[in-house]
Design an enzyme around this catalytic site. Structure first.
Site, PDB file in Angstrom:
ATOM      1  N   HIS A 156      45.914  -7.943  20.423  1.00 33.90           N
ATOM      2  CA  HIS A 156      46.632  -7.519  18.922  1.00 33.90           C
ATOM      3  C   HIS A 156      45.525  -7.681  18.345  1.00 33.90           C
ATOM      4  O   HIS A 156      45.092  -8.797  17.480  1.00 33.90           O
ATOM      5  CB  HIS A 156      47.718  -8.288  19.834  1.00 33.90           C
ATOM      6  CG  HIS A 156      49.187  -7.226  18.449  1.00 33.90           C
ATOM      7  ND1 HIS A 156      48.924  -7.472  17.215  1.00 33.90           N
ATOM      8  CD2 HIS A 156      50.106  -6.882  18.675  1.00 33.90           C
ATOM      9  CE1 HIS A 156      50.032  -6.963  16.940  1.00 33.90           C
ATOM     10  NE2 HIS A 156      50.387  -6.345  17.982  1.00 33.90           N
ATOM     11  N   ASP A 209      47.657 -16.668  21.616  1.00 30.88           N
ATOM     12  CA  ASP A 209      48.189 -15.684  20.922  1.00 30.88           C
ATOM     13  C   ASP A 209      49.500 -15.575  21.984  1.00 30.88           C
ATOM     14  O   ASP A 209      49.411 -14.896  23.215  1.00 30.88           O
ATOM     15  CB  ASP A 209      47.861 -14.358  20.692  1.00 30.88           C
ATOM     16  CG  ASP A 209      48.768 -13.510  20.174  1.00 30.88           C
ATOM     17  OD1 ASP A 209      50.647 -13.685  20.268  1.00 30.88           O
ATOM     18  OD2 ASP A 209      47.969 -12.567  20.105  1.00 30.88           O
ATOM     19  N   GLN A 263      53.776 -12.587  23.914  1.00 28.62           N
ATOM     20  CA  GLN A 263      53.761 -12.020  25.256  1.00 28.62           C
ATOM     21  C   GLN A 263      54.067 -13.330  26.051  1.00 28.62           C
ATOM     22  O   GLN A 263      54.762 -12.488  27.221  1.00 28.62           O
ATOM     23  CB  GLN A 263      53.336 -11.272  25.491  1.00 28.62           C
ATOM     24  CG  GLN A 263      53.094  -9.898  24.214  1.00 28.62           C
ATOM     25  CD  GLN A 263      54.345  -9.011  24.063  1.00 28.62           C
ATOM     26  OE1 GLN A 263      55.534  -9.159  24.956  1.00 28.62           O
ATOM     27  NE2 GLN A 263      54.388  -8.668  23.044  1.00 28.62           N
ATOM     28  N   LYS A 306      60.364 -11.955  20.117  1.00 32.29           N
ATOM     29  CA  LYS A 306      60.444 -11.118  21.321  1.00 32.29           C
ATOM     30  C   LYS A 306      60.566 -12.024  22.317  1.00 32.29           C
ATOM     31  O   LYS A 306      61.118 -12.601  23.348  1.00 32.29           O
ATOM     32  CB  LYS A 306      59.029 -11.313  21.305  1.00 32.29           C
ATOM     33  CG  LYS A 306      58.004 -10.604  20.263  1.00 32.29           C
ATOM     34  CD  LYS A 306      56.640 -10.028  20.481  1.00 32.29           C
ATOM     35  CE  LYS A 306      56.150  -9.974  19.437  1.00 32.29           C
ATOM     36  NZ  LYS A 306      56.301  -8.448  19.606  1.00 32.29           N
ATOM     37  N   CYS A 325      48.793  -1.544  18.752  1.00 30.03           N
ATOM     38  CA  CYS A 325      48.457  -3.000  17.954  1.00 30.03           C
ATOM     39  C   CYS A 325      47.287  -2.965  18.761  1.00 30.03           C
ATOM     40  O   CYS A 325      46.485  -4.047  18.702  1.00 30.03           O
ATOM     41  CB  CYS A 325      49.431  -3.775  17.058  1.00 30.03           C
ATOM     42  SG  CYS A 325      50.692  -3.337  16.659  1.00 30.03           S
TER      43      CYS A 325
END
Ligand code: PLP
Length: 407
Positions: free
Chosen positions: A124, A201, A204, A227, A365
């Site tokens: 991202h 990261d 997700q 999220k 993104c």
């Protein structure tokens, strides 16, 4: 442990029960942001109605209550990702700020020309641009792990790129654009062998399963509240104590100091050294409510449900020669990124919206990986545990309608 009852679960999410453009809403944009259960709405509401006050400062009852709930929320996050210590949980605005914090507070003062930062081609933008800026600031070099055509990380190239020059590896746990689940434990293991630190990261990953930072053995882990069924504007950075101790402050102001004078300032202890200014108190409390909400379920069951939705989707897509699937990793989260042959993704998104179906279109993104696949973007339907097989059917019926208009 409650059993899995999709209809009961959907009752917990009031926003799902509305008409959009005259049709019952089908919300399939969960990778962008997830919806919030009543428990989260109530927690935020109750905070403002009953205990709103600034934390760590007031000598009064409400401030004391707000401080306790705010710090209890930190403990909830600590347990959620199994961090060894509560002071290793830093409140941020989200994944983006967490990554910027590491870039500036960890990298800026210690990276030198000749040092290398490794990221992957499927990142991202929030895990690309902070490192580009850091590279400009320090003279360190940014290197990119390639991604195979099937959207899996090229692990052989990763091993080759690793060296004693590598200071940091920063990779996405689950790709938002492709759904790929990266072999992060193996990445951490190899990186540690050459003495590099690893940031994951987790924006997700946390929405789909329980992450354990000790099992992953990562040095930093970043995720966003919104999220994972919590409020916007709140996020988390987990960092190992010994690294956080060495790092310089990120922003300066109130709360992050121990003593200020014009001859010099000393900084607060962890985690407050990284939390300048009044924090997003309601956000932290709301995020803890989201985590508590999730705790009533067996998350394996929720994940299995999402995977059933994904399988049904891929089966339907595989039978349709006009659908081009983008991303075919073996291990993947419930993200369906695709193109309808001959149609621009934005037009597909608009026509689906007219039918009450919310998807995301564009580059997500992640422009570099779109460039690699030589496409301007995709249509992305991303599932959460409150989605249903019926909604998968609605999506494909919607796509049939798109075809009649666009092809
Ligand atoms: N990383 C990934 C993989 C994401 O999907 C996102 C958001 O889409 C981000 C980082 C940035 O998260 P936020 O905008 O909440 O900071």
């Amino acid at each position: 442990m409650g059993s899995f009852d999709i209809e009961r679960i959907r009752q917990d999410f009031p926003i799902l029960h509305q008409q959009v453009n005259g049709k019952p809403l089908v919300y399939l944009d969960n990778a962008a942001t997830t919806q919030k259960p009543v428990a989260v709405l109530d927690a935020v509401n109750r905070y403002y109605r009953e205990i709103n006050s600034n934390v760590h400062r007031g000598a009064h009852r409400l401030s004391d209550l707000a401080t306790r709930e705010f710090e209890a929320a930190r403990d909830t996050v600590q347990r959620f990702i199994n961090a060894p210590h509560s002071h290793e949980i830093i409140w941020t605005r989200g994944t983006t700020e967490s990554i910027n914090l590491v870039a500036q507070a960890f990298g800026r003062n210690s990276f030198r020309p000749g040092d290398e930062i490794l990221i992957s081609a499927m990142e991202h933008h929030s895990n690309i641009v902070p490192w580009q800026i850091l590279a400009q600031q320090t003279g360190a070099q940014l290197k990119v792990i390639p991604v195979h055509a099937d959207a899996e990380l090229d692990m052989e190239a990763f091993s080759r790129l690793l060296s004693e020059r590598t200071r940091l590896v920063s990779v996405v746990h689950v790709s938002n654009a492709l759904g790929t689940v990266n072999p992060v434990r193996e990445i951490v293991r190899q990186a540690h062998e050459v003495g590099a630190r690893v940031l994951l990261d987790g924006a997700q990953a946390t929405p789909h399963w329980n992450v354990d930072v000790q099992t992953l053995d990562c040095d930093f882990y970043a995720f966003s509240g919104h999220k994972v069924f919590g409020p916007t504007g709140i996020g988390v950075l987990y960092g190992r104590t010994e690294l956080l101790e060495q790092m310089a402050p990120y922003q300066a102001g109130g709360e992050m100091i121990e003593k200020v004078s014009f001859s010099g300032t000393t900084y607060n202890t962890l985690p407050y050294k990284f939390e300048a200014g009044t924090p997003h108190i309601a956000g932290a409390i709301g995020l803890a409510a989201a985590i508590d909400y999730l705790a009533q379920f067996d998350r394996e069951q929720l994940l299995a449900h999402e995977q059933r939705l994904l399988e049904a989707t891929l089966e339907r897509a595989g039978a349709d020669p006009q659908i081009q699937l983008i991303g075919r990793a073996r291990d993947r989260a419930s993200v369906f990124s695709f193109l309808l042959e001959g149609a621009h993704p934005n037009d597909v998104g608009t026509l689906l919206d007219q039918q009450g179906i919310a998807v995301r279109t564009g580059h997500h993104c992640a422009m570099p990986i779109m460039d690699q696949f030589n496409i301007p973007g995709t249509v992305r339907a991303s599932f959460a545990f409150y989605n249903t097989l019926d909604e998968v059917e609605r999506l494909f019926a919607g796509l049939e309608k798109c075809k009649t208009f666009l092809l």
